[in-house]
Design a protein around this motif. Structure first.
Motif, short mmCIF file in Angstrom:
data_model
loop_
_atom_site.label_atom_id
_atom_site.label_comp_id
_atom_site.label_asym_id
_atom_site.label_seq_id
_atom_site.Cartn_x
_atom_site.Cartn_y
_atom_site.Cartn_z
N THR A 94 1.06 -1.12 0.03
CA THR A 94 -0.21 -0.23 0.03
C THR A 94 0.75 1.11 0.00
OG1 THR A 94 -1.62 -1.15 1.34
CG2 THR A 94 -1.71 1.14 1.49
N LEU A 95 1.86 1.26 0.73
CA LEU A 95 2.86 2.37 0.77
C LEU A 95 3.67 2.68 -0.40
CD1 LEU A 95 4.11 2.06 4.55
CD2 LEU A 95 2.43 3.58 3.74
N ALA A 96 4.13 1.28 -1.20
CA ALA A 96 4.80 1.54 -2.22
C ALA A 96 4.20 2.14 -3.42
CB ALA A 96 5.34 0.11 -2.53
N MET A 97 5.12 2.75 -4.31
CA MET A 97 4.54 3.20 -5.57
C MET A 97 3.95 1.94 -6.32
SD MET A 97 7.47 5.87 -7.01
CE MET A 97 8.94 4.80 -6.87
N SER A 98 2.92 2.44 -7.37
CA SER A 98 2.46 1.48 -8.05
C SER A 98 3.36 0.79 -9.18
CB SER A 98 1.42 2.09 -8.93
OG SER A 98 1.88 2.80 -10.07
N PRO A 99 3.07 -0.57 -9.47
CA PRO A 99 4.18 -0.94 -10.56
C PRO A 99 4.63 -0.03 -11.56
CG PRO A 99 2.56 -2.82 -9.79
CD PRO A 99 2.13 -1.34 -9.20
N ALA A 100 3.65 0.47 -12.24
CA ALA A 100 3.85 1.26 -13.34
C ALA A 100 4.70 2.55 -13.04
CB ALA A 100 2.59 1.86 -14.11
#
Length: 175
Positions: free
Chosen positions: A155-161
């Motif tokens: 949730t905290l991480a950037m999206s894959p793209a």
């Protein structure tokens, strides 16, 4: 089979280039070149699980920003490693997310870990590597804790793209 992995400092072994793996295997060690060659060869062989047919390993990796900025073996080795992450992210079974420094404190601030789920009725397995050795976790309580921490990181991480755009920028302009 599915592997979920969080790495706070270095790119995890299944995603490493040969050059990066070689450098990781000599950090702080007085190791003869033959032993390093064997370790690197073994690591490269293990990576075949990402490409095997008909059912490659499904992998979701969360890499801290530190792991994609820390120079291992110099800027050229890091640039090659970052480009390799971009290439691997194109595989349908590999998802990479970057946890930026701005995400702040989180549940896994002390170490990386992995969760492995199997296709059959085998129970899942948790794994934590420490300076003192490896821990394998099998209890439902421990696995629930690791899963909660992983969900928090996802949730905290950037999206894959967004993560891949960030990695491309780092590769292009340096860290």
């Amino acid at each position: 089979m599915e592997l979920k992995n969080f790495e706070p400092m270095l790119v995890l072994g299944l995603l490493q280039t040969e050059s990066y793996a070689r450098e990781v295997n000599v950090i702080g060690r007085e190791t003869d070149p033959e032993t390093v060659d064997q370790r690197v060869s073994a690591r490269m062989t293990r990576q075949e699980v990402l490409h095997r047919k008909p059912s490659p390993l499904r992998m979701h990796a969360i890499l801290s920003e530190a792991s994609v900025r820390t120079e291992v073996g110099g800027p050229d080795v890091l640039r090659e490693q970052l480009d390799h992450l971009v290439t691997l992210s194109r595989l349908p079974n590999v998802t990479i997310q970057v946890l930026r420094f701005e995400a702040g404190a989180h549940l896994a601030d002390s170490s990386g870990f992995a969760l492995l789920s199997f296709e059959r009725d085998e129970p899942p397995l948790g794994y934590i590597e420490t300076l003192a050795g490896e821990l394998f976790l099998e209890s439902s309580r421990d696995l629930a804790r690791l899963s909660a921490a992983y969900d928090n990181l996802r949730t905290l991480a950037m999206s894959p793209a967004e993560s891949i755009r960030f990695i491309k920028e780092l590769s292009k302009h340096g860290t």
